[in-house]
Scaffold this active site. Structure first.
Site, PDB file in Angstrom:
ATOM      1  N   ALA A  43       0.863  -1.185   0.000  1.00 47.43           N
ATOM      2  CA  ALA A  43       0.000   0.000   0.000  1.00 47.43           C
ATOM      3  C   ALA A  43       0.899   1.234   0.000  1.00 47.43           C
ATOM      4  O   ALA A  43       2.043   1.176   0.472  1.00 47.43           O
ATOM      5  CB  ALA A  43      -0.886  -0.024   1.235  1.00 47.43           C
ATOM      6  N   GLY A  68       0.680  -5.057   0.921  1.00 51.62           N
ATOM      7  CA  GLY A  68      -0.558  -5.079   0.147  1.00 51.62           C
ATOM      8  C   GLY A  68      -0.367  -5.648  -1.252  1.00 51.62           C
ATOM      9  O   GLY A  68      -1.311  -6.173  -1.847  1.00 51.62           O
ATOM     10  N   GLU A 122      -0.704  -9.261  -0.784  1.00 51.56           N
ATOM     11  CA  GLU A 122      -2.120  -9.544  -0.480  1.00 51.56           C
ATOM     12  C   GLU A 122      -2.968  -9.486  -1.748  1.00 51.56           C
ATOM     13  O   GLU A 122      -3.852 -10.320  -1.956  1.00 51.56           O
ATOM     14  CB  GLU A 122      -2.618  -8.543   0.563  1.00 51.56           C
ATOM     15  N   GLU A 132       4.592  -5.347   6.984  1.00 51.24           N
ATOM     16  CA  GLU A 132       3.781  -4.288   7.603  1.00 51.24           C
ATOM     17  C   GLU A 132       4.200  -3.968   9.033  1.00 51.24           C
ATOM     18  O   GLU A 132       4.113  -2.829   9.482  1.00 51.24           O
ATOM     19  CB  GLU A 132       2.295  -4.685   7.591  1.00 51.24           C
TER      20      GLU A 132
HETATM   21  N1  CAA Z   1       4.660   3.168  -0.565  1.00 48.87           N
HETATM   22  C1  CAA Z   1       5.071   4.340  -1.089  1.00 48.87           C
HETATM   23  N2  CAA Z   1       6.217   4.474  -1.784  1.00 48.87           N
HETATM   24  C2  CAA Z   1       6.983   3.369  -1.913  1.00 48.87           C
HETATM   25  C3  CAA Z   1       6.621   2.133  -1.378  1.00 48.87           C
HETATM   26  C4  CAA Z   1       5.385   2.048  -0.684  1.00 48.87           C
HETATM   27  N3  CAA Z   1       4.923   0.900  -0.175  1.00 48.87           N
HETATM   28  N4  CAA Z   1       7.596   1.243  -1.663  1.00 48.87           N
HETATM   29  C5  CAA Z   1       8.531   1.907  -2.365  1.00 48.87           C
HETATM   30  N5  CAA Z   1       8.163   3.193  -2.512  1.00 48.87           N
HETATM   31  C6  CAA Z   1       8.906   4.263  -3.186  1.00 48.87           C
HETATM   32  C7  CAA Z   1      10.078   4.766  -2.319  1.00 48.87           C
HETATM   33  O1  CAA Z   1       9.629   5.684  -1.350  1.00 48.87           O
HETATM   34  C8  CAA Z   1      10.975   5.378  -3.379  1.00 48.87           C
HETATM   35  O2  CAA Z   1      10.445   6.642  -3.709  1.00 48.87           O
HETATM   36  P1  CAA Z   1      11.470   7.910  -3.889  1.00 48.87           P
HETATM   37  O3  CAA Z   1      12.359   7.506  -5.046  1.00 48.87           O
HETATM   38  O4  CAA Z   1      10.549   9.039  -4.218  1.00 48.87           O
HETATM   39  O5  CAA Z   1      12.219   8.027  -2.604  1.00 48.87           O
HETATM   40  C9  CAA Z   1      10.757   4.465  -4.591  1.00 48.87           C
HETATM   41  O6  CAA Z   1       9.517   3.772  -4.365  1.00 48.87           O
HETATM   42  C10 CAA Z   1      11.857   3.441  -4.735  1.00 48.87           C
HETATM   43  O7  CAA Z   1      11.959   2.750  -3.504  1.00 48.87           O
HETATM   44  P2  CAA Z   1      13.364   2.574  -2.728  1.00 48.87           P
HETATM   45  O8  CAA Z   1      14.261   3.737  -3.002  1.00 48.87           O
HETATM   46  O9  CAA Z   1      13.048   2.280  -1.295  1.00 48.87           O
HETATM   47  O10 CAA Z   1      13.932   1.302  -3.487  1.00 48.87           O
HETATM   48  P3  CAA Z   1      14.850   0.130  -2.897  1.00 48.87           P
HETATM   49  O11 CAA Z   1      15.232  -0.708  -4.070  1.00 48.87           O
HETATM   50  O12 CAA Z   1      15.937   0.679  -2.035  1.00 48.87           O
HETATM   51  O13 CAA Z   1      13.882  -0.717  -1.924  1.00 48.87           O
HETATM   52  C11 CAA Z   1      11.821  -1.833  -1.316  1.00 48.87           C
HETATM   53  C12 CAA Z   1      12.734  -1.358  -2.456  1.00 48.87           C
HETATM   54  C13 CAA Z   1      12.499  -2.955  -0.521  1.00 48.87           C
HETATM   55  C14 CAA Z   1      10.533  -2.365  -1.975  1.00 48.87           C
HETATM   56  C15 CAA Z   1      11.514  -0.645  -0.367  1.00 48.87           C
HETATM   57  O14 CAA Z   1      11.038   0.453  -1.154  1.00 48.87           O
HETATM   58  C16 CAA Z   1      10.484  -0.924   0.675  1.00 48.87           C
HETATM   59  O15 CAA Z   1      10.768  -1.527   1.690  1.00 48.87           O
HETATM   60  N6  CAA Z   1       9.195  -0.485   0.451  1.00 48.87           N
HETATM   61  C17 CAA Z   1       8.143  -0.562   1.435  1.00 48.87           C
HETATM   62  C18 CAA Z   1       7.613  -1.979   1.579  1.00 48.87           C
HETATM   63  C19 CAA Z   1       6.528  -2.032   2.639  1.00 48.87           C
HETATM   64  O16 CAA Z   1       6.739  -1.714   3.793  1.00 48.87           O
HETATM   65  N7  CAA Z   1       5.318  -2.468   2.214  1.00 48.87           N
HETATM   66  C20 CAA Z   1       4.201  -2.587   3.091  1.00 48.87           C
HETATM   67  C21 CAA Z   1       3.370  -1.335   3.082  1.00 48.87           C
HETATM   68  S1  CAA Z   1       2.056  -1.351   4.248  1.00 48.87           S
HETATM   69  C22 CAA Z   1       0.806  -2.220   3.510  1.00 48.87           C
HETATM   70  O17 CAA Z   1       0.948  -2.742   2.425  1.00 48.87           O
HETATM   71  C23 CAA Z   1      -0.488  -2.269   4.280  1.00 48.87           C
HETATM   72  C24 CAA Z   1      -1.435  -3.333   3.838  1.00 48.87           C
HETATM   73  O18 CAA Z   1      -1.306  -4.480   4.237  1.00 48.87           O
HETATM   74  C25 CAA Z   1      -2.588  -3.009   3.008  1.00 48.87           C
END
Ligand code: CAA
Length: 258
Positions: free
Chosen positions: A65, A109, A112, A132
């Protein structure tokens, strides 16, 4: 129709719906989920389409998400405005087969949403996770429910509590995905699989999907009775007449429009 956050490709009776927010690793926001629901419902009704493929980019199916969008939400915005429930689950109402094809990150998400597809095909680059807890919330789109059913309680708890990602081979070994292909070939192979299904009678594909989904909601005997009604009713359909005649006449069945 043009979508801001989706790309659509047609391959005969197969349509590929591609999540497309490359700058945010396909993070799932309201606009994308609204568009996805609309596109899926449109193709479900389209008589020219028999199978839907849902995919993302080479880097990410979806990294979860959209954290930037939800970081400032409060309880009123989430509970009051039914966050997730308002637009994430339209995919569950789709009656035609939906195949998820996963390359790269498939997290939170994203995982999911992938688990709401009928089955998953992965590139060898795929990484699945439910991180999460690291952003201070439980999963909200079924991760605690579908993951243990897919890969066992122990594996699911490990992923949910430690945030460990599993790779494509572990995902296949544990039953989360059905097949794995090299990343460069996964789309072509997946479209071939979808086209094979699209040659089958779509009405029977829809009935099988309905029956399998019942397996998660009913007792075994209720589920078998449910299936048996479709099986018996099948003998009143052109698909059964064509399928069995073609077998006996040693020819390829023609299920066009059935
Ligand atoms: N939401 C918003 N933006 C996201 C994102 C997310 N879930 N995942 C990645 N991005 C964005 C980053 O903020 C970044 O944006 P900027 O370039 O503007 O800074 C861009 O995508 C590239 O990401 P990274 O620079 O972090 O890339 P990376 O290769 O170093 O890492 C990754 C990749 C491991 C996927 C890392 O981005 C990450 O950990 N993302 C979050 C994953 C996460 O926590 N997901 C769960 C979300 S909560 C949820 O999903 C709730 C639910 O159950 C419904």
């Amino acid at each position: 129709m043009e979508y801001a956050d989706l790309l659509i490709e047609n391959h005969g009776k197969v349509v590929v719906v591609r999540l497309n927010r490359p700058k945010a690793m396909n993070a799932l926001n309201d606009n994308m989920m609204n568009e996805l629901g609309e596109a899926l419902r449109k193709f479900d009704k389209d008589p020219a389409i028999n199978v839907i493929v849902l995919t993302g980019s080479e880097k990410a199916f979806a990294a979860g998400a959209d954290i930037a969008a939800m970081a400032n939400y409060d309880y009123q915005e989430t509970y009051g405005n039914n966050y997730i429930g308002r637009n994430w689950e339209h995919i569950l109402d789709i009656r035609k087969p939906v195949i998820g094809v996963v390359s790269g990150y498939c997290l939170g998400g994203g995982c999911e949403l992938a688990m709401m597809c009928d089955f998953l095909i992965a590139a060898d680059s795929a990484k699945f996770g439910q991180p999460e807890i690291k952003v201070g919330v439980t999963p909200g789109a079924g991760g605690t429910q579908r993951l243990p059913r897919a890969i066992s309680k122990s594996k699911a708890m490990d992923m949910l509590l430690t945030t460990r990602m599993i790779d494509a081979l572990e995902a296949e070994r544990t039953g989360l995905v059905s097949r794995v292909y090299p990343a460069a070939e996964v789309m072509e192979e997946s479209i071939k699989i979808a086209q094979g299904i699209a040659e089958m009678p779509v009405s029977v594909a829809m009935q099988i999907k309905d029956c399998v989904n019942q397996a998660y909601e009913t007792t075994l005997s209720q589920g078998v009775a449910y299936e048996r009604r479709y099986f018996h009713a099948g003998f009143g359909t052109p698909a059964q007449k064509e399928g069995m005649s073609a077998f006996l006449e040693k020819r390829k069945p023609d299920f066009e429009g059935l």
